[in-house]
Design a protein around this motif. Structure first.
Motif, PDB file in Angstrom:
ATOM      1  N   SER A 126       0.853  -1.195   0.000  1.00  0.00           N
ATOM      2  CA  SER A 126       0.000   0.000   0.000  1.00  0.00           C
ATOM      3  C   SER A 126       0.887   1.242   0.000  1.00  0.00           C
ATOM      4  O   SER A 126       2.057   1.179   0.400  1.00  0.00           O
ATOM      5  N   SER A 127       0.314   2.368  -0.399  1.00  0.00           N
ATOM      6  CA  SER A 127       1.060   3.634  -0.387  1.00  0.00           C
ATOM      7  C   SER A 127       1.503   3.963   1.034  1.00  0.00           C
ATOM      8  O   SER A 127       2.617   4.457   1.252  1.00  0.00           O
ATOM      9  N   SER A 128       0.629   3.687   2.014  1.00  0.00           N
ATOM     10  CA  SER A 128       0.985   4.048   3.389  1.00  0.00           C
ATOM     11  C   SER A 128       2.186   3.232   3.867  1.00  0.00           C
ATOM     12  O   SER A 128       3.035   3.734   4.611  1.00  0.00           O
ATOM     13  N   MET A 129       2.282   1.973   3.423  1.00  0.00           N
ATOM     14  CA  MET A 129       3.444   1.163   3.797  1.00  0.00           C
ATOM     15  C   MET A 129       4.720   1.731   3.193  1.00  0.00           C
ATOM     16  O   MET A 129       5.755   1.771   3.848  1.00  0.00           O
ATOM     17  N   VAL A 130       4.618   2.167   1.946  1.00  0.00           N
ATOM     18  CA  VAL A 130       5.787   2.767   1.276  1.00  0.00           C
ATOM     19  C   VAL A 130       6.217   4.020   2.038  1.00  0.00           C
ATOM     20  O   VAL A 130       7.409   4.228   2.296  1.00  0.00           O
ATOM     21  N   ARG A 131       5.249   4.830   2.462  1.00  0.00           N
ATOM     22  CA  ARG A 131       5.584   6.053   3.215  1.00  0.00           C
ATOM     23  C   ARG A 131       6.273   5.691   4.526  1.00  0.00           C
ATOM     24  O   ARG A 131       7.208   6.334   4.956  1.00  0.00           O
ATOM     25  N   GLU A 132       5.761   4.622   5.164  1.00  0.00           N
ATOM     26  CA  GLU A 132       6.332   4.235   6.453  1.00  0.00           C
ATOM     27  C   GLU A 132       7.761   3.705   6.297  1.00  0.00           C
ATOM     28  O   GLU A 132       8.644   4.045   7.090  1.00  0.00           O
ATOM     29  N   ILE A 133       7.971   2.894   5.266  1.00  0.00           N
ATOM     30  CA  ILE A 133       9.321   2.357   5.034  1.00  0.00           C
ATOM     31  C   ILE A 133      10.291   3.518   4.817  1.00  0.00           C
ATOM     32  O   ILE A 133      11.383   3.555   5.385  1.00  0.00           O
ATOM     33  N   ALA A 134       9.854   4.487   4.010  1.00  0.00           N
ATOM     34  CA  ALA A 134      10.722   5.641   3.721  1.00  0.00           C
ATOM     35  C   ALA A 134      10.984   6.451   4.994  1.00  0.00           C
ATOM     36  O   ALA A 134      12.092   6.942   5.201  1.00  0.00           O
ATOM     37  N   ALA A 135       9.971   6.545   5.846  1.00  0.00           N
ATOM     38  CA  ALA A 135      10.130   7.327   7.081  1.00  0.00           C
ATOM     39  C   ALA A 135      11.231   6.743   7.961  1.00  0.00           C
ATOM     40  O   ALA A 135      11.918   7.465   8.680  1.00  0.00           O
ATOM     41  N   TYR A 136      11.389   5.407   7.895  1.00  0.00           N
ATOM     42  CA  TYR A 136      12.435   4.754   8.700  1.00  0.00           C
ATOM     43  C   TYR A 136      13.672   4.447   7.857  1.00  0.00           C
ATOM     44  O   TYR A 136      14.455   3.574   8.190  1.00  0.00           O
ATOM     45  N   ASP A 137      13.755   5.182   6.754  1.00  0.00           N
ATOM     46  CA  ASP A 137      14.937   5.101   5.895  1.00  0.00           C
ATOM     47  C   ASP A 137      15.153   3.720   5.279  1.00  0.00           C
ATOM     48  O   ASP A 137      16.274   3.335   4.965  1.00  0.00           O
ATOM     49  N   GLY A 138      14.067   2.976   5.102  1.00  0.00           N
ATOM     50  CA  GLY A 138      14.167   1.657   4.452  1.00  0.00           C
ATOM     51  C   GLY A 138      14.215   1.811   2.940  1.00  0.00           C
ATOM     52  O   GLY A 138      14.042   2.907   2.409  1.00  0.00           O
ATOM     53  N   ASP A 139      14.429   0.691   2.273  1.00  0.00           N
ATOM     54  CA  ASP A 139      14.559   0.710   0.822  1.00  0.00           C
ATOM     55  C   ASP A 139      13.186   0.525   0.173  1.00  0.00           C
ATOM     56  O   ASP A 139      12.590  -0.554   0.245  1.00  0.00           O
ATOM     57  N   ILE A 140      12.713   1.571  -0.504  1.00  0.00           N
ATOM     58  CA  ILE A 140      11.381   1.478  -1.132  1.00  0.00           C
ATOM     59  C   ILE A 140      11.469   0.981  -2.575  1.00  0.00           C
ATOM     60  O   ILE A 140      10.450   0.741  -3.214  1.00  0.00           O
ATOM     61  N   GLU A 141      12.684   0.828  -3.060  1.00  0.00           N
ATOM     62  CA  GLU A 141      12.858   0.522  -4.487  1.00  0.00           C
ATOM     63  C   GLU A 141      12.081  -0.713  -4.985  1.00  0.00           C
ATOM     64  O   GLU A 141      11.538  -0.681  -6.081  1.00  0.00           O
ATOM     65  N   PRO A 142      11.986  -1.794  -4.188  1.00  0.00           N
ATOM     66  CA  PRO A 142      11.246  -2.949  -4.715  1.00  0.00           C
ATOM     67  C   PRO A 142       9.745  -2.706  -4.859  1.00  0.00           C
ATOM     68  O   PRO A 142       9.054  -3.512  -5.464  1.00  0.00           O
ATOM     69  N   PHE A 143       9.231  -1.616  -4.286  1.00  0.00           N
ATOM     70  CA  PHE A 143       7.777  -1.443  -4.194  1.00  0.00           C
ATOM     71  C   PHE A 143       7.193  -0.365  -5.097  1.00  0.00           C
ATOM     72  O   PHE A 143       5.981  -0.206  -5.191  1.00  0.00           O
ATOM     73  N   VAL A 144       8.056   0.429  -5.712  1.00  0.00           N
ATOM     74  CA  VAL A 144       7.583   1.519  -6.578  1.00  0.00           C
ATOM     75  C   VAL A 144       8.263   1.375  -7.943  1.00  0.00           C
ATOM     76  O   VAL A 144       9.279   0.689  -8.044  1.00  0.00           O
ATOM     77  N   PRO A 145       7.707   2.027  -8.995  1.00  0.00           N
ATOM     78  CA  PRO A 145       8.354   1.900 -10.298  1.00  0.00           C
ATOM     79  C   PRO A 145       9.838   2.265 -10.204  1.00  0.00           C
ATOM     80  O   PRO A 145      10.191   3.357  -9.730  1.00  0.00           O
ATOM     81  N   ALA A 146      10.704   1.328 -10.625  1.00  0.00           N
ATOM     82  CA  ALA A 146      12.146   1.428 -10.340  1.00  0.00           C
ATOM     83  C   ALA A 146      12.758   2.759 -10.784  1.00  0.00           C
ATOM     84  O   ALA A 146      13.521   3.370 -10.026  1.00  0.00           O
ATOM     85  N   ALA A 147      12.395   3.196 -11.988  1.00  0.00           N
ATOM     86  CA  ALA A 147      13.028   4.406 -12.519  1.00  0.00           C
ATOM     87  C   ALA A 147      12.699   5.631 -11.667  1.00  0.00           C
ATOM     88  O   ALA A 147      13.421   6.627 -11.692  1.00  0.00           O
ATOM     89  N   LEU A 148      11.599   5.554 -10.943  1.00  0.00           N
ATOM     90  CA  LEU A 148      11.157   6.729 -10.188  1.00  0.00           C
ATOM     91  C   LEU A 148      11.457   6.638  -8.696  1.00  0.00           C
ATOM     92  O   LEU A 148      11.172   7.568  -7.942  1.00  0.00           O
ATOM     93  N   ALA A 149      12.059   5.521  -8.291  1.00  0.00           N
ATOM     94  CA  ALA A 149      12.303   5.319  -6.855  1.00  0.00           C
ATOM     95  C   ALA A 149      13.114   6.457  -6.223  1.00  0.00           C
ATOM     96  O   ALA A 149      12.718   6.976  -5.167  1.00  0.00           O
ATOM     97  N   PRO A 150      14.225   6.899  -6.856  1.00  0.00           N
ATOM     98  CA  PRO A 150      14.987   7.979  -6.221  1.00  0.00           C
ATOM     99  C   PRO A 150      14.150   9.252  -6.057  1.00  0.00           C
ATOM    100  O   PRO A 150      14.210   9.908  -5.012  1.00  0.00           O
ATOM    101  N   GLN A 151      13.378   9.565  -7.085  1.00  0.00           N
ATOM    102  CA  GLN A 151      12.532  10.770  -7.060  1.00  0.00           C
ATOM    103  C   GLN A 151      11.465  10.670  -5.949  1.00  0.00           C
ATOM    104  O   GLN A 151      11.233  11.614  -5.195  1.00  0.00           O
ATOM    105  N   ILE A 152      10.855   9.500  -5.836  1.00  0.00           N
ATOM    106  CA  ILE A 152       9.821   9.289  -4.815  1.00  0.00           C
ATOM    107  C   ILE A 152      10.448   9.373  -3.419  1.00  0.00           C
ATOM    108  O   ILE A 152       9.909  10.023  -2.519  1.00  0.00           O
ATOM    109  N   LYS A 153      11.610   8.758  -3.277  1.00  0.00           N
ATOM    110  CA  LYS A 153      12.280   8.762  -1.980  1.00  0.00           C
ATOM    111  C   LYS A 153      12.645  10.195  -1.563  1.00  0.00           C
ATOM    112  O   LYS A 153      12.435  10.591  -0.409  1.00  0.00           O
ATOM    113  N   LYS A 154      13.140  10.962  -2.525  1.00  0.00           N
ATOM    114  CA  LYS A 154      13.538  12.336  -2.240  1.00  0.00           C
ATOM    115  C   LYS A 154      12.322  13.164  -1.789  1.00  0.00           C
ATOM    116  O   LYS A 154      12.384  13.898  -0.790  1.00  0.00           O
TER     117      LYS A 154
END
Ligand code: ADP
Length: 164
Positions: A126-154
């Motif tokens: 879920s989007s909320s899980m992705v937000r939570e992983i990012a909040a704890y500095d986890g790797d979101i790359e496996p869960f979002v479109p790969a090319a956009l992972a850095p942009q989403i993380k930023k």
């Protein structure tokens, strides 16, 4: 046949992408519709969500991305769409989706809601899980479109900084 796929996409995940790719093969045109009228403050601005969704659907020739507010059925009518597409994960999605689809059927009898079962690979995502992983500095790359992972993380990092 025109379909709309409404949601928050805050941010888009691979689960959303799977539904977009599969449903785009079932309609002539698919409008991914970013809902704007939520009371809750989103993490990503509408502009950001639209920009990200446009980038990750650029390879799909019949997919458009737009924002909308108000009733989903009114937006569907404005787009000439007769199909609302939604994704279903585990049982937890069912109750909410069932009442929404029933209400939309009451409001607009000519518009059908079509459910696609999640790809089991993304059934927990879920989007909320992705937000939570990012909040704890986890790797979101496996869960979002790969090319956009850095942009989403930023963008997630920036919004977390703002909250502090
Ligand atoms: P909303 O806030 O309206 O639920 P979302 O952007 O979270 O918006 O989801 C939009 C649609 O996509 C919903 O129908 C939701 O059930 C579906 N969806 C979300 N994540 C997944 C996933 N991992 N697999 C399949 N469908 C999903």
């Amino acid at each position: 046949m025109i379909g709309i796929y409404p949601g928050s996409f805050d941010p888009v995940t691979n689960g959303h992408m799977d539904i977009i790719e599969r449903s785009s093969r079932m309609v002539d045109k698919l409008v991914v519709a970013v809902l704007c009228n939520r009371a809750k403050k989103p993490t990503f601005s509408y502009e950001e969500r639209v920009r990200i969704l446009k980038q990750c659907t650029a390879h799909l020739g019949n997919v458009e991305v737009e924002t909308f507010d108000g009733l989903t059925v009114d937006f569907a009518r404005r787009k000439g769409a007769h199909m609302i597409i939604r994704g279903l994960r585990a049982i937890s999605d069912f109750e909410n989706e069932f009442s929404m689809a029933s209400m939309n059927k009451q409001l607009a009898d000519d518009i059908e809601t079509m459910f696609l079962m999640t790809n089991t690979q993304w059934s927990y995502l879920s989007s909320s899980m992705v937000r939570e992983i990012a909040a704890y500095d986890g790797d979101i790359e496996p869960f979002v479109p790969a090319a956009l992972a850095p942009q989403i993380k930023k963008a997630l990092r920036a919004s977390l900084q703002e909250e502090k």
